[in-house]
Design an enzyme around this catalytic site. Structure first.
Site, PDB file in Angstrom:
ATOM      1  N   PHE A 159       0.828  -1.211   0.000  1.00 24.16           N
ATOM      2  CA  PHE A 159       0.000   0.000   0.000  1.00 24.16           C
ATOM      3  C   PHE A 159       0.865   1.265   0.000  1.00 24.16           C
ATOM      4  O   PHE A 159       0.529   2.251   0.670  1.00 24.16           O
ATOM      5  CB  PHE A 159      -0.955   0.036   1.205  1.00 24.16           C
ATOM      6  CG  PHE A 159      -1.889  -1.134   1.287  1.00 24.16           C
ATOM      7  CD1 PHE A 159      -2.423  -1.710   0.153  1.00 24.16           C
ATOM      8  CD2 PHE A 159      -2.246  -1.671   2.525  1.00 24.16           C
ATOM      9  CE1 PHE A 159      -3.288  -2.797   0.232  1.00 24.16           C
ATOM     10  CE2 PHE A 159      -3.111  -2.752   2.617  1.00 24.16           C
ATOM     11  CZ  PHE A 159      -3.629  -3.318   1.464  1.00 24.16           C
ATOM     12  N   ILE A 160       1.964   1.261  -0.739  1.00 20.38           N
ATOM     13  CA  ILE A 160       2.867   2.401  -0.728  1.00 20.38           C
ATOM     14  C   ILE A 160       2.496   3.377  -1.843  1.00 20.38           C
ATOM     15  O   ILE A 160       2.728   3.116  -3.024  1.00 20.38           O
ATOM     16  CB  ILE A 160       4.338   1.947  -0.865  1.00 20.38           C
ATOM     17  CG1 ILE A 160       4.659   0.874   0.182  1.00 20.38           C
ATOM     18  CG2 ILE A 160       5.264   3.149  -0.742  1.00 20.38           C
ATOM     19  CD1 ILE A 160       4.341   1.269   1.623  1.00 20.38           C
ATOM     20  N   GLU A 248      -0.254  15.262   8.600  1.00 17.00           N
ATOM     21  CA  GLU A 248      -0.715  14.221   7.688  1.00 17.00           C
ATOM     22  C   GLU A 248      -2.230  14.071   7.756  1.00 17.00           C
ATOM     23  O   GLU A 248      -2.913  14.011   6.723  1.00 17.00           O
ATOM     24  CB  GLU A 248      -0.047  12.887   8.030  1.00 17.00           C
ATOM     25  CG  GLU A 248      -0.527  11.726   7.172  1.00 17.00           C
ATOM     26  CD  GLU A 248       0.100  10.401   7.564  1.00 17.00           C
ATOM     27  OE1 GLU A 248      -0.361   9.355   7.053  1.00 17.00           O
ATOM     28  OE2 GLU A 248       1.048  10.390   8.380  1.00 17.00           O
ATOM     29  N   GLY A 345     -28.992  10.258  -9.842  1.00 18.44           N
ATOM     30  CA  GLY A 345     -29.673   9.058 -10.309  1.00 18.44           C
ATOM     31  C   GLY A 345     -28.687   8.073 -10.913  1.00 18.44           C
ATOM     32  O   GLY A 345     -27.539   7.969 -10.476  1.00 18.44           O
ATOM     33  N   GLY A 346     -29.109   7.379 -11.969  1.00 15.15           N
ATOM     34  CA  GLY A 346     -28.256   6.364 -12.576  1.00 15.15           C
ATOM     35  C   GLY A 346     -26.955   6.918 -13.125  1.00 15.15           C
ATOM     36  O   GLY A 346     -25.929   6.210 -13.144  1.00 15.15           O
ATOM     37  N   GLY A 369      -3.925   6.812   6.755  1.00 15.15           N
ATOM     38  CA  GLY A 369      -3.583   7.844   7.732  1.00 15.15           C
ATOM     39  C   GLY A 369      -4.125   7.549   9.117  1.00 15.15           C
ATOM     40  O   GLY A 369      -4.093   8.406  10.004  1.00 15.15           O
ATOM     41  N   THR A 371      -7.323   4.653  10.596  1.00 18.91           N
ATOM     42  CA  THR A 371      -8.740   4.428  10.339  1.00 18.91           C
ATOM     43  C   THR A 371      -9.618   5.297  11.240  1.00 18.91           C
ATOM     44  O   THR A 371      -9.158   5.840  12.252  1.00 18.91           O
ATOM     45  CB  THR A 371      -9.105   2.960  10.590  1.00 18.91           C
ATOM     46  OG1 THR A 371      -8.892   2.664  11.982  1.00 18.91           O
ATOM     47  CG2 THR A 371      -8.260   2.016   9.745  1.00 18.91           C
TER      48      THR A 371
END
Length: 385
Positions: A159-160, A248, A345-346, A369, A371
């Site tokens: 997840f970098i 951060e 809407g859609g 950062g 949860t």
């Protein structure tokens, strides 16, 4: 509501950023979506315009500005236009404080001029496959060589953000054996050049949103890192990591408010143009009430983060203040953007519409950062619980 934190110099900077985005970034959106990140020349252009170096001291080629307000302006203009600056936020808002606070004079001379110009892009590698919010559980190791000239790094990170783009990765690793009685001890930050033998980018991760911001797995296999690349003091990294958390987390809160405001603008424009049963969607009471709720929520959050921004510039923003800002603003953005999507809407579910991209991009703000659950723990502790 009238804002009071910006002045003439900020307005000039905003105009420059807005003009740059319109002329040079918006036309690249589809291309960068496919690539998964901006072209490398884009960061050189940010450097040329002075955007990357706005807070870099003048002796290293930057503008030497102290206020974080310039970064906030970038967040707002990027969200307004529905584009991305890739790993800009990590580079300027997360990495720079570490370098300014903990780098030696020699390291600053070596890295900051190219940091400001965009020639040297950075990332920070904390998260591991088995370690997310619990940073004390980091297992990536760095062993000092027998002759004391370098560390040998082994491990993996995930997840970098900016991991594909980066030339220098601030890598949090364990330079002392794990001590169950003091789990935070023994962590250090090594600045690893990405052209080092043994360093490699693993999988480029496909994400729900943020498609123009590269996120990757990194692999370290006997990577030799000179001792001159140790950031700060060996073993003190955990304290360094918490030092920068207020900025951060405020960055995430500021981005979230900007995204919510952008969603409201898109929804308002859409319902004025879209007709149902022979009348504009905007003419229905429900539409008016939903927009009123969204504007009120976003404005309250805006006042909150503007004040936090002033506190940050004065050095008075606390860890709990920033946690409250991140918790409140990211949760607010989730609610508001969901309502704005519903008003479409859609069409709100179709990615060519900006509100759909905002919906996907904003979801992660309640995760990275720290949860929302971690933020609640911090706030509860500050309340004496």
């Amino acid at each position: 509501m009238k804002r009071t934190i910006f002045h003439a110099e900020h307005d000039e900077f905003r105009s420059m950023v807005r003009d740059f985005i319109e002329k040079e970034v918006v036309p690249q959106r589809e291309k960068w979506d496919e690539l998964g990140r901006p072209d490398r020349d884009f960061f050189l252009r940010l450097g040329e315009l002075g955007i990357l170096g706005i807070q870099v001291p003048e002796q290293y080629g930057g503008a030497g500005e102290k206020s974080f307000a310039y970064s906030a302006i970038v967040f707002e203009e990027v969200a307004r236009a529905g584009v991305s600056f890739g790993s800009y936020t990590v580079h300027c808002c997360l990495i720079l404080p570490y370098l300014l606070e903990y780098a030696t004079d020699e390291q600053k001379q070596r890295w900051l001029p190219k940091f400001a110009s965009g020639e040297l892009m950075t990332a920070i590698a904390m998260t591991e496959p088995g370690t997310g919010s619990d940073l004390a559980n980091i297992s990536t190791s760095a062993t000092l060589s027998a002759d004391g000239t370098h560390y040998v790094v082994n491990g993996a990170k995930t997840f970098i953000t900016g991991g594909v783009t980066a030339d220098l990765v601030l890598t949090v690793c364990r330079t002392a054996p794990f001590d169950p009685d003091n789990r935070r001890a023994g962590l250090s930050i090594l600045c690893v050049p990405t052209d080092s033998p043994g360093f490699s980018v693993g999988r480029k991760l496909d994400k729900l949103g943020l498609h123009q911001q590269d996120t990757a797995e990194l692999v370290f296999e006997d990577v030799a890192v000179p001792v001159e690349n140790l950031l700060g003091t060996e073993g003190d990294a955990f304290g360094y990591l918490t030092h920068n958390l207020p900025q951060e987390r405020l960055s995430i809160a500021l981005n979230s408010v900007a995204q919510a405001e952008a969603a409201i603008a898109h929804a308002t424009a859409y319902i004025k143009e879209r007709s149902v049963f022979g009348k504009p969607v905007a003419s229905f009471q429900n539409s008016k009430f939903v927009v009123a709720e969204c504007v009120t929520d976003a404005t309250a959050a805006r006042v909150f983060v503007d004040h936090c921004l002033e506190l940050l510039d004065r050095g008075e923003l606390t860890v709990s203040d920033a946690a409250m800002a991140k918790l409140h603003c990211t949760e607010m953005a989730g609610r508001v953007i969901d309502k704005c999507l519903q008003l479409h809407g859609g069409y709100g579910y179709i990615t060519e519409y900006p509100v759909a991209r905002l919906y996907a991009d904003t979801r992660v703000t309640r995760i990275y950062g720290g949860t929302s659950e971690v933020m609640k723990t911090i706030v509860a502790k500050s309340a004496g619980l």
